[in-house]
Design a protein around this motif. Structure first.
Motif, PDB file in Angstrom:
ATOM      1  N   UNK A 171       0.826  -1.207   0.000  1.00  0.00           N
ATOM      2  CA  UNK A 171       0.000   0.000   0.000  1.00  0.00           C
ATOM      3  C   UNK A 171       0.863   1.260   0.000  1.00  0.00           C
ATOM      4  N   UNK A 172       1.961   1.227   0.762  1.00  0.00           N
ATOM      5  CA  UNK A 172       2.865   2.378   0.801  1.00  0.00           C
ATOM      6  C   UNK A 172       3.487   2.609  -0.570  1.00  0.00           C
ATOM      7  N   UNK A 173       3.926   1.532  -1.215  1.00  0.00           N
ATOM      8  CA  UNK A 173       4.541   1.674  -2.536  1.00  0.00           C
ATOM      9  C   UNK A 173       3.577   2.322  -3.516  1.00  0.00           C
ATOM     10  N   UNK A 174       2.310   1.917  -3.460  1.00  0.00           N
ATOM     11  CA  UNK A 174       1.304   2.504  -4.349  1.00  0.00           C
ATOM     12  C   UNK A 174       1.107   3.983  -4.048  1.00  0.00           C
ATOM     13  N   UNK A 175       1.011   4.315  -2.762  1.00  0.00           N
ATOM     14  CA  UNK A 175       0.800   5.716  -2.392  1.00  0.00           C
ATOM     15  C   UNK A 175       2.000   6.577  -2.765  1.00  0.00           C
ATOM     16  N   UNK A 176       3.199   6.075  -2.532  1.00  0.00           N
ATOM     17  CA  UNK A 176       4.395   6.854  -2.861  1.00  0.00           C
ATOM     18  C   UNK A 176       4.542   7.047  -4.369  1.00  0.00           C
ATOM     19  N   UNK A 177       4.166   6.026  -5.133  1.00  0.00           N
ATOM     20  CA  UNK A 177       4.208   6.181  -6.589  1.00  0.00           C
ATOM     21  C   UNK A 177       3.279   7.306  -7.025  1.00  0.00           C
ATOM     22  N   UNK A 178       2.104   7.383  -6.402  1.00  0.00           N
ATOM     23  CA  UNK A 178       1.181   8.471  -6.708  1.00  0.00           C
ATOM     24  C   UNK A 178       1.743   9.826  -6.309  1.00  0.00           C
ATOM     25  N   UNK A 179       2.433   9.881  -5.169  1.00  0.00           N
ATOM     26  CA  UNK A 179       3.045  11.136  -4.732  1.00  0.00           C
ATOM     27  C   UNK A 179       4.132  11.587  -5.708  1.00  0.00           C
ATOM     28  N   UNK A 180       4.919  10.632  -6.206  1.00  0.00           N
ATOM     29  CA  UNK A 180       5.972  11.007  -7.150  1.00  0.00           C
ATOM     30  C   UNK A 180       5.377  11.593  -8.429  1.00  0.00           C
ATOM     31  N   UNK A 181       4.255  11.050  -8.866  1.00  0.00           N
ATOM     32  CA  UNK A 181       3.580  11.612 -10.044  1.00  0.00           C
ATOM     33  C   UNK A 181       3.084  13.016  -9.760  1.00  0.00           C
ATOM     34  N   UNK A 182       2.571  13.233  -8.550  1.00  0.00           N
ATOM     35  CA  UNK A 182       2.103  14.569  -8.174  1.00  0.00           C
ATOM     36  C   UNK A 182       3.260  15.558  -8.150  1.00  0.00           C
ATOM     37  N   UNK A 183       4.385  15.150  -7.561  1.00  0.00           N
ATOM     38  CA  UNK A 183       5.553  16.032  -7.520  1.00  0.00           C
ATOM     39  C   UNK A 183       5.988  16.395  -8.943  1.00  0.00           C
ATOM     40  N   UNK A 184       6.047  15.381  -9.806  1.00  0.00           N
ATOM     41  CA  UNK A 184       6.515  15.620 -11.170  1.00  0.00           C
ATOM     42  C   UNK A 184       5.554  16.511 -11.942  1.00  0.00           C
ATOM     43  N   UNK A 185       4.248  16.336 -11.721  1.00  0.00           N
ATOM     44  CA  UNK A 185       3.264  17.092 -12.489  1.00  0.00           C
ATOM     45  C   UNK A 185       2.991  18.484 -11.959  1.00  0.00           C
ATOM     46  N   UNK A 186       2.837  18.598 -10.616  1.00  0.00           N
ATOM     47  CA  UNK A 186       2.434  19.882 -10.028  1.00  0.00           C
ATOM     48  C   UNK A 186       3.613  20.698  -9.525  1.00  0.00           C
TER      49      UNK A 186
END
Length: 860
Positions: free
Chosen positions: A414-429
C-alpha cells in the motif's frame, strides 16, 4: 522440481561476501549456463540483457509468484550489484525472498543463496547489523542441509567471516576463513577461484594485523590463481592487485605498490565502467600513493575526477586539495572542493533529519509541504517494516508470526502505491521538487552569506589518520590539517569526559577522576588553535563536529594553560579560561543545517508560547507525583549497573523499573517557573499523571513555539534491551502500544512540531543510539525530523537541581532580553552558576555545564 546452485565468486571492495547465481529449473540450461559464464568472466553488461529476458519469460509463463521467477530475480539482482547498482538490486532480492517464503519456505536450502546475497548487499553498504542475521541464517540452513564438505557451506563460512573481518573481529573471522579454505581446496582443487578468494581473505587478516611476511605469499598466490583461471583482465584480478599494493604501501614499498594500483585502475575502468564504486576505490588508492610520494600534481586530477562523480574519499581528497593550493589550484577552488567532499562525506543521521526538515520548509506552500512530509513519513515507515521483515526471515519458521508478516507486506504494498502516486504529483504539479530534495553542498561564499558579523563557523572532518578544521566568518576563511586521527581523538574525548561524572564530584578531597583542565587546554590548542586568529573575536561560535567530536562539549575547552591540571579545590575550577567565557556556542549537525535553519526559516509562527511535560509519575501505585520532596538532588539518569534486574524475557519490566526511578518533583518547579516567565497558560503545562505519552501524542504540538520535557532520559545501552533512546513519562497502570510510559525516538519522529526550540531537560539526550554510536542521533535526530529548529540537550547525567536552575535561568534571561538569542542566554545562565560562590561545587563543570544548544542559537 529442482534448482541447482552454481557458485560465482564475487569479491566486493577489499573484503566481501561471495554471492551466488541460481539456475531456474525451467528456464533452459543453455540460457542459465550462458548467464553464469558471462558473470564468471566479468562480462556483466552482456549478461544483464539475457537475465532480463529470462525473468520476463518466466513471469509470462508461470506468473509472478513462482520459485523460478525468484531465482531469476536473484540472478538479475546480483548482476546489478556487480555494477554497483544496489538501489535496483535490493528490491529484487527482497521480492525473490518473499516469493520463496510463500512457495517453499525459507528453511529450505534454496533460500540460502538469496539470504546470502541480500546480506552481501547490506554489507557493501556497511549495514552490518542488518547483514549479520541473514548470513547466520544462511549458514545455519546449509549446516543442517548439506554435508560438511559442500562448497556452498564454504561460501557461507566465508561470508560470515568477511562480515566479522570488516568490523575488525579478527579472532572470529580467521578460523571461519580457514575452514572455508579447507573445503574449497578439497572439492575444487588448489586453483579454484574460491581458493583464490579465501587466500586473499586470510592474507587480508594477516595484513591488517601487521603480519606482513605471512600475508604476502597468500595474496600473491591468490593473484596468480586469478590471473591463470579468470584471465589477466578480470575484475577479481584487480582486487588481488589492489590488496597486494596496499600491503606494499603499508611496508613503505611505494615503488612496488604503484604499478599494481595503476594496473588495478586500468582493469576496473575496462571491466566495470567509469562509475563503479570499485574503480573509485582503486582511483583513491592511487591518488593517495601519489600524494605519499609528494606527487600532488599527479594525484590532483584523479581526486578531481572522484569529486565530480561523488566518489571522493575524505582521507585522500583533503590532503591532496590542501597541498594543491595555490600553485596547482586556486585557493578558493581548493577550499570549495574540500567543503564539497566534507559535506558529502560527513552526513550524520541528525544532519539527514535536518535536511529533510529543510526540504519541507523550502517547499513553501502548505500543500507541497504536507505532501513532502507524507512522503518522508512513508519512507520512514517502509524502513521500519523492512527491518521487521528482515528480522523475520532470519528466524526459524517456528519462531515467526506469519500473520504479522503478511500485514507488513500488505502495508508495504500500500505504501509503494501511495508513494508512486506522490511522485507523479511532484513531477506534475511541482516540477522543481526534484532539485529541492537533493540540495548541492554549499560553497564557502554561500556559508559566509548566512553568517552575521558576530559569528564564526568551525567545521571538522575527522579521518582515519588526520583531521581537518575549517573556519569561516563573513570576512574570511581558513582551513588547516590536524595531526590526530579518529582513534586518537576518540581516546582524548573519552578521557575528557571522564571528569564529568557527577557521582565523582561529591567533594574536592579526592582528585581521582576529576576534570582535567590541562587536557581541556590541549584539545583547545589542537582543535581551535590553528584557526583561532580568525574566530576568537566573534561573540558566537557555531561548531559542526564529526566523529568522536560530536561527543565533545566544546564550551568546556580551556583557552589558556591552567596553573594546575586538577585544582586543589572545586573552587579552583572557577578561574579556568573556559571557552564559554569568551563565546556563546551552538552545535550544528552539519554545515547544511545552517542553510536549513536560516535560508528556509519558517514563514508561519506558532500561536502559543510553550507546552511542557514534567514531574511524571513513575509508579502508578502511588497516589500522585511529587508526594515526597526528598529527592530534589536526584540525577535525571539511572545507574547502568542496576538495570539487569528489570527484564522479563525480551521486554522491560516497567513495574520494577518504575520502582528504581526517583521522582523529580523539582521538574514541576522548573516548568512552572519557565511558564510564568513566558506567560504560559496552566492548561499547557502537564504534570504528574497528565505528563503521559497519551497527552503528548494527542496534543497539537505544532501550535507551540517551545516544547519542553523535564524528566528522566534513557539512552540505548543504558538499559539492556531498550532498542532506542527514550524519554520516560508517566507509566500507566495498564501499558499499551500507544502508551507504555517510554516516548521512544521513533515515536518522537511521528510527532508534528513547529517549534523554534525543544528543551530536553533530561540526562544524556545528546548521546548516540548505543555505546560507540555517533552522538547527535537518537532523540536529537527525531526531534529535528519532527520539526524542531533547535534543541537544548545534555551531554551527561544531569543533577536535577542543577538542571532546574540552569534552564530556568536561561529563560529568565530571554524574557529580560528577547533579542539575546538562545545560545547567549544559555551561556549567561551557565556563567552565573559557575560564578556563584555559595557552594564550592558550583564551580565544578559537571554541575554548571551539562547542556548544549544544538541547531539555531541566534535570534532570526
Amino acid at each position: 522440481m529442482k534448482s541447482s546452485s552454481r557458485l560465482v565468486v564475487t569479491f566486493w571492495l577489499a573484503l566481501a561476501a561471495t554471492t551466488s547465481l541460481t539456475a531456474p529449473s525451467r528456464a533452459g540450461d543453455a540460457t542459465s549456463a550462458r548467464i553464469n559464464e558471462l558473470s564468471r568472466a566479468g562480462k556483466i553488461a552482456e549478461a544483464i540483457p539475457l537475465a532480463k529476458a529470462q525473468l520476463d519469460s518466466l513471469e509470462r509463463k508461470f506468473g509472478p509468484n513462482n520459485r523460478d521467477v525468484a531465482a531469476a530475480l536473484n540472478n538479475l539482482a546480483q548482476l546489478y550489484g556487480s555494477q554497483g547498482r544496489d538501489a535496483e538490486a535490493e528490491p529484487m532480492l527482497k521480492r525473490a525472498l518473499a516469493i520463496l517464503d510463500k512457495t517453499s519456505g525459507l528453511d529450505s536450502v534454496d533460500a540460502a543463496p538469496m539470504l546470502n546475497n541480500l546480506a552481501a548487499l547490506y554489507q557493501r553498504q556497511e549495514r552490518f547489523a542488518d547483514a549479520e542475521p541473514l548470513f547466520k541464517r544462511a549458514l545455519s540452513i546449509r549446516e543442517k542441509s548439506l554435508p560438511a564438505g559442500h562448497p556452498d557451506l564454504g561460501q557461507s563460512l566465508n561470508n560470515l567471516a568477511t562480515l566479522y573481518e570488516k568490523q575488525g573481529n579478527h579472532d572470529q573471522s580467521e578460523p571461519l576463513f580457514k575452514r572455508a579454505l579447507a573445503i574449497y581446496e578439497k572439492v575444487g582443487g588448489p586453483e579454484h577461484p574460491a581458493v583464490a578468494t579465501l587466500l586473499n581473505n586470510i592474507g587480508q587478516v594477516d595484513k591488517v594485523q601487521g603480519r606482513y611476511a605471512e600475508a604476502e605469499p597468500l595474496i600473491k598466490r591468490s593473484l596468480a590463481i586469478r590471473e591463470k583461471v579468470l584471465g589477466r583482465d578480470h575484475a577479481d584480478v584487480a582486487r588481488s592487485l589492489n590488496n597486494l599494493a596496499d600491503l606494499y604501501e603499508r611496508q613503505g614499498r611505494l615503488e612496488d605498490a604503484e604499478p599494481l594500483y595503476q594496473r588495478a585502475v586500468t582493469i576496473r575502468q575496462s571491466a566495470l565502467g567509469p562509475d563503479h564504486p570499485d574503480l573509485a576505490i582503486s582511483s583513491n588508492n592511487l591518488a593517495s600513493l601519489y600524494q605519499s610520494e609528494g606527487r600532488t600534481a599527479d594525484a590532483l586530477p584523479i581526486v578531481e575526477g572522484t569529486i565530480a562523480n561523488g566518489r571522493a574519499q575524505l582521507r585522500v581528497a583533503l590532503p591532496v586539495l590542501y597541498a594543491s593550493k595555490p600553485q596547482l589550484l586556486p585557493a578558493e577552488k581548493a577550499l570549495d572542493d574540500a567543503l564539497n567532499v566534507v559535506q558529502r562525506g560527513t552526513q550524520s543521521s541528525a544532519a539527514s533529519a535536518v535536511n529533510k526538515l529543510a526540504v519541507r520548509l523550502a517547499a513553501g506552500t502548505d500543500r507541497l509541504a504536507q505532501l513532502v512530509r507524507r512522503d518522508q513519513d512513508l519512507a520512514s515507515e517502509t524502513e521500519m517494516l523492512d527491518k521487521s521483515l528482515l528480522a523475520a526471515v532470519s528466524k526459524d519458521r517456528t519462531r515467526r508470526d506469519p500473520a504479522a508478516e503478511q500485514r507488513s507486506r500488505q502495508r508495504l504494498s500500500a505504501i509503494a502505491t501511495e508513494r508512486a502516486g506522490l511522485q507523479k504529483t511532484f513531477a506534475g504539479e511541482f516540477p522543481d521538487y526534484a532539485a529541492l530534495s537533493n540540495p548541492l553542498p554549499m560553497t564557502a561564499k554561500e556559508i559566509q552569506a548566512l553568517l552575521s558579523d558576530n559569528e564564526a563557523m568551525v567545521l571538522f572532518s575527522v579521518n582515519e589518520k588526520d583531521t581537518y578544521v575549517f573556519a569561516i566568518t563573513r570576512e574570511g576563511v581558513d582551513w588547516k590539517p590536524i595531526a590526530l586521527g579518529a582513534e586518537a581523538l576518540s581516546q582524548k574525548v573519552a578521557a575528557f569526559r571522564r571528569g564529568l561524572d557527577i557521582n565523582k564530584a561529591n567533594d574536592g578531597a579526592g582528585k581521582n577522576g576529576l576534570f582535567d583542565l590541562a587536557l581541556a587546554n590541549e584539545l583547545y590548542t589542537t582543535l581551535l588553535g590553528p584557526v583561532d586568529t580568525l574566530v576568537k573575536d566573534k561573540r558566537s561560535l557555531l561548531v559542526a563536529p564529526s566523529g568522536a567530536l560530536t561527543a565533545l562539549p566544546f564550551h568546556l575547552l580551556v583557552t589558556e594553560k591552567p596553573s594546575a591540571a586538577i585544582p586543589e579545590t572545586f573552587a579552583g575550577y572557577r578561574d579556568a579560561a573556559w571557552l564559554l567565557k569568551r563565546q556563546a556556542i551552538s552545535v550544528l549537525p552539519a554545515a547544511s543545517s545552517l542553510k536549513a535553519s536560516r535560508l528556509f526559516a519558517r514563514k508561519e509562527e506558532s500561536t502559543k508560547p510553550m507546552t511542557g511535560f514534567g514531574d511524571p509519575l513513575f509508579n502508578p501505585l502511588q497516589g500522585g507525583a511529587g508526594d515526597s520532596r526528598t529527592t530534589r538532588q536526584a540525577s535525571r539518569a539511572l545507574v547502568t549497573s542496576a538495570y539487569t534486574d528489570f527484564w522479563q524475557g525480551a521486554g522491560v519490566d516497567r513495574m520494577r523499573l518504575s520502582s528504581a526511578l526517583p521522582q523529580l518533583p523539582d521538574t514541576a518547579d522548573e516548568l512552572n517557573a519557565v511558564a510564568k516567565d513566558l506567560g504560559v497558560s496552566d492548561s499547557d503545562i502537564h504534570l504528574g499523571t497528565d505528563a503521559s505519552e497519551t497527552t503528548v501524542k494527542r496534543a497539537n504540538l505544532a501550535d507551540y513555539s517551545i516544547v519542553y520535557f523535564a524528566t528522566h532520559g534513557l539512552v540505548a545501552g543504558d538499559v539492556k534491551g531498550v532498542a532506542e533512546p527514550s524519554l520516560v513519562l508517566s507509566i500507566p497502570k495498564q501499558p499499551t502500544d500507544f502508551d507504555d510510559g517510554l516516548l521512544t525516538s521513533s515515536e518522537v519522529a511521528q510527532l508534528k512540531l513547529n517549534a523554534d526550540w525543544v528543551v530536553l531537560s533530561a540526562c544524556n539526550t545528546i548521546a548516540g543510539d548505543k555505546p560507540g554510536a555517533e552522538a547527535l542521533s537518537g532523540l536529537a535526530r527525531s526531534f529535528f525530523y519532527a520539526g524542531a529548529r533547535a534543541l537544548l540537550v545534555s551531554h551527561w547525567s544531569v543533577d536535577s537541581e542543577a538542571a532546574t536552575r540552569l534552564t530556568t535561568a536561561t529563560f529568565d534571561r530571554l524574557k529580560a532580553d528577547p533579542k539575546l538569542g538562545r545560545a547567549e542566554a544559555l551561556r549567561q545562565a551557565m556563567l552565573a552558576y559557575l560564578n556563584d560562590t555559595a557552594s564550592p561545587r558550583n564551580a565544578y563543570p559537571a554541575f554548571w555545564a551539562p547542556f548544549a544548544l544544538i541547531g539555531e542559537g541566534a535570534v532570526r
